[in-house]
Write an enzyme that holds these catalytic residues in place. Structure first.
Site, PDB file in Angstrom:
ATOM      1  N   ASP A 148     -35.201  71.501 -36.942  1.00 23.51           N
ATOM      2  CA  ASP A 148     -34.683  70.318 -36.591  1.00 23.51           C
ATOM      3  C   ASP A 148     -35.712  69.360 -36.273  1.00 23.51           C
ATOM      4  OD1 ASP A 148     -33.541  68.438 -34.838  1.00 23.51           O
ATOM      5  OD2 ASP A 148     -32.851  69.640 -33.219  1.00 23.51           O
ATOM      6  N   LYS A 177     -32.377  58.160 -35.376  1.00 27.44           N
ATOM      7  CA  LYS A 177     -33.516  58.033 -34.783  1.00 27.44           C
ATOM      8  C   LYS A 177     -34.830  57.672 -35.516  1.00 27.44           C
ATOM      9  CE  LYS A 177     -31.886  62.208 -32.449  1.00 27.44           C
ATOM     10  NZ  LYS A 177     -31.492  61.564 -31.005  1.00 27.44           N
ATOM     11  N   CYS A 205     -29.395  67.092 -23.116  1.00 25.42           N
ATOM     12  CA  CYS A 205     -28.701  67.928 -24.067  1.00 25.42           C
ATOM     13  C   CYS A 205     -29.665  69.211 -24.365  1.00 25.42           C
ATOM     14  CB  CYS A 205     -28.186  67.504 -25.237  1.00 25.42           C
ATOM     15  SG  CYS A 205     -26.940  66.079 -25.161  1.00 25.42           S
ATOM     16  N   GLN A 257     -36.626  64.916 -33.737  1.00 25.29           N
ATOM     17  CA  GLN A 257     -37.664  64.074 -33.301  1.00 25.29           C
ATOM     18  C   GLN A 257     -38.654  63.909 -33.909  1.00 25.29           C
ATOM     19  OE1 GLN A 257     -37.104  62.445 -30.155  1.00 25.29           O
ATOM     20  NE2 GLN A 257     -35.057  63.225 -30.003  1.00 25.29           N
ATOM     21  N   HIS A 304     -32.518  71.464 -28.366  1.00 19.49           N
ATOM     22  CA  HIS A 304     -31.403  70.548 -28.137  1.00 19.49           C
ATOM     23  C   HIS A 304     -30.285  71.317 -28.305  1.00 19.49           C
ATOM     24  CE1 HIS A 304     -28.659  67.021 -28.840  1.00 19.49           C
ATOM     25  NE2 HIS A 304     -29.425  66.434 -28.137  1.00 19.49           N
TER      26      HIS A 304
END
Lengths: 404, 141
Positions: free
Chosen positions: A196, A222, A362, A199, A119
């Site tokens: 990261d 999220k 993104c 998600q 991302h």
């Protein structure tokens, strides 16, 4: 504990109030769970005060609630200590924090290794660091199905590498990164590893100790929590080695006109008033999520993704981005429909009360790798159902009728 | 007014692709990107006395962007920079809710249903902004 999607949906006030909505943009923002909503409301009504500053009872209540949220986040991540949890505004802020604080110690010739699946939040901060410090960026390539190609890690992760920063799961393909070989390659050259997790955390608790990484970032919005809050988890010794990123109140040891000393982590990295109510809401969301029947929920969302992938193959013209099998894959399905632009598809779907995202997500380097400008993305959460897939497929057929 | 942007008029305008292609020897050109969706427009112009003599465009974008580029391809020849700026203002005003009594171009009316969809306004405006940049480039050459 049994799992019923319709029952789970009732724990989300917006969805409970909008039974007609087929919300499939969970990779962008999950809906707010009632536990988070209730915790924020309770805090604002009964405990609202600044934290880590006041000696009156109301402030002590706010302190306790805020630090309890830190414990809840630490528990969800299986962190060794709540002091390893830094509250920030989101994943982007967490990665920028590391890019600045860790980047302070880097010099020309040092390397940071990323992947082509990142991302922009895990790419642009490192490009900015490259401009500031002269470090070089190297990229792990992608396999044809969108997974990271880990076949030759020793080439990009060389002795010049000081940090590897990779996604835990792609926000486009849903592919889950096999972190173990990356961590091993990084350890072999003495490099840190940042993951990261934006998600990943909403699909079940994460064990940062088992992952054996140094930094892990995610966003509250999220994970069915409030917007404006996120977490940077850092291994104690990794956080303690970093200088502060932002200066201000709350992050100091002692200030004189001549200079300042820094507080210990996590406060060293929480300059100014933190997102108190949001953190408390996120803590409540994570505490609730931790107790959910994850194997059943993961099987449910994987089943929805599997059905969508199969049905897309029957529709005229879809091209699919990402792994077709469900091995190490999250329920995120990105595709293009004939030659219809993703935004046009999404607009038609909106008329069917189907909320999905279209565009580059993104992740323009990933889009370039697949030779497309963008894609439609349906991303599932446990509150989604077969009815949501039905509505999505009907909408796609309508888009084909209308726009081709 | 329907808020479904995909009315027949806009579908027809986009499919006409009027002005699509490249010029043999443009006096100026520009590319415009939409940071939101990654759409890309390339505009090429030749000038005659400070006015657009010929233009061509390439659009990798949505139907609304392609329709706006087609309207430009059909109507923009003969405009100078000031007239183009005025026209861009007219399109922006139309998207903001001000309905002109007599639009400068009849094609502009088909963008009215885009009005409630604010995130799509940029799709319509991108070709106009890119054409202005191409005109600037030609005049600066």
């Amino acid at each position: 504990m049994s799992f019923q999607p319709a029952e789970w949906r009732r724990h989300f006030p917006l969805l409970a109030n909008h039974p007609e909505l087929h919300y499939l943009d969970n990779a962008a923002t999950g809906q707010l769970c009632e536990k988070a909503f209730d915790a924020v409301t309770l805090h604002e009504l009964t405990q609202r005060a600044n934290v880590l500053r006041g000696t009156y009872r109301l402030a002590e209540l706010a302190d306790a609630a805020y630090e309890n949220a830190r414990r809840q986040a630490a528990t969800y991540l299986n962190a060794a200590s709540p002091d390893e949890v830094v509250f920030v505004s989101g994943t982007t802020a967490a990665i920028n924090l590391v890019a600045h604080a860790f980047g302070e110690g880097l010099k020309t010739g040092d390397e940071v290794v990323l992947s082509l699946a990142e991302h922009h939040s895990n790419l642009v901060p490192w490009q900015m660091l490259r401009e500031r410090r002269g470090v070089a960026l190297r990229f792990l390539p992608l396999a044809p199905d969108g997974r990271l190609d880990l076949s030759r890690l020793d080439a990009p992760i060389s002795p010049r590498c000081k940090l590897v920063a990779v996604t835990h799961a792609s926000n486009v393909t849903g592919a889950v990164t096999d972190l173990a070989p990356i961590v091993a390659a990084a350890r072999a050259v003495g490099a840190r590893v940042l993951v990261d997790g934006a998600q990943a955390v909403q699909h079940g608790p994460v064990d940062v100790q088992a992952l054996d990484v140094d930094f892990y970032a995610f966003s509250g919005h999220k994970a069915f929590g409030p917007t404006g809050v996120g977490v940077l988890w850092g291994r104690s010794e990794a956080l303690q080695a970093l200088p502060p990123f932002l200066g201000g109140g709350g992050m100091i040891g002692r200030v004189t006109p001549e200079g300042s000393s820094w507080a210990m982590p996590p406060r060293r990295f929480e300059a100014g008033t933190p997102p108190i109510a949001q953190a408390i809401g996120l803590g409540a969301a994570l505490d609730w999520l931790r107790a959910q029947p994850w194997p059943a929920m993961q099987a449910h969302t994987a089943g929805l993704a599997q059905r969508l992938i199969a049905e897309l193959a029957v529709l005229a013209g879809p091209t699919f981005i990402g792994p077709r099998d469900l091995k190490q894959r999250l329920p995120i399905v990105a595709f293009n429909l004939a030659d219809i632009h993703p935004h046009d598809v999404c607009q038609v779907l909106d008329a069917h009360h189907v909320a999905v995202r279209g565009g580059h997500h993104c992740a323009q380097p990933l889009m370039d790798r697949f030779g497309v400008a963008g894609a439609v993305r349906a991303s599932f959460a446990p509150y989604n159902s077969e009815a949501d897939v039905d509505a999505l497929l009907e909408g796609l057929k309508d888009a084909l009728r209308k726009l081709t | 007014m329907s808020d479904d942007p995909y009315q027949q008029a806009i579908l027809d305008l986009a499919r006409s692709a009027d002005g699509a292609g490249r010029l043999a020897a443009p006096d100026g050109l520009a590319s415009g990107d939409s940071p939101l969706c990654g759409d890309r427009v390339r505009m090429e112009v030749t000038l005659q006395g400070g006015r657009i003599d010929a233009l061509a465009h390439e659009v990798k974008g949505c139907l609304l962007c392609r329709a706006a580029a087609a309207a430009i391809g059909r109507r923009a020849a003969g405009l100078d920079a000031a007239q183009l700026a005025a026209l861009r203002g007219e399109v922006a005003a139309l998207l903001a809710g001000q309905v002109p009594t007599a639009p400068s171009w009849p094609e502009l009316k088909c963008f009215e249903p885009v009005r409630p969809h604010r995130n799509r306004h940029g799709c319509v405006l991108l070709p106009f902004d890119t054409l202005a940049a191409a005109l600037d480039s030609a005049q600066g050459a």
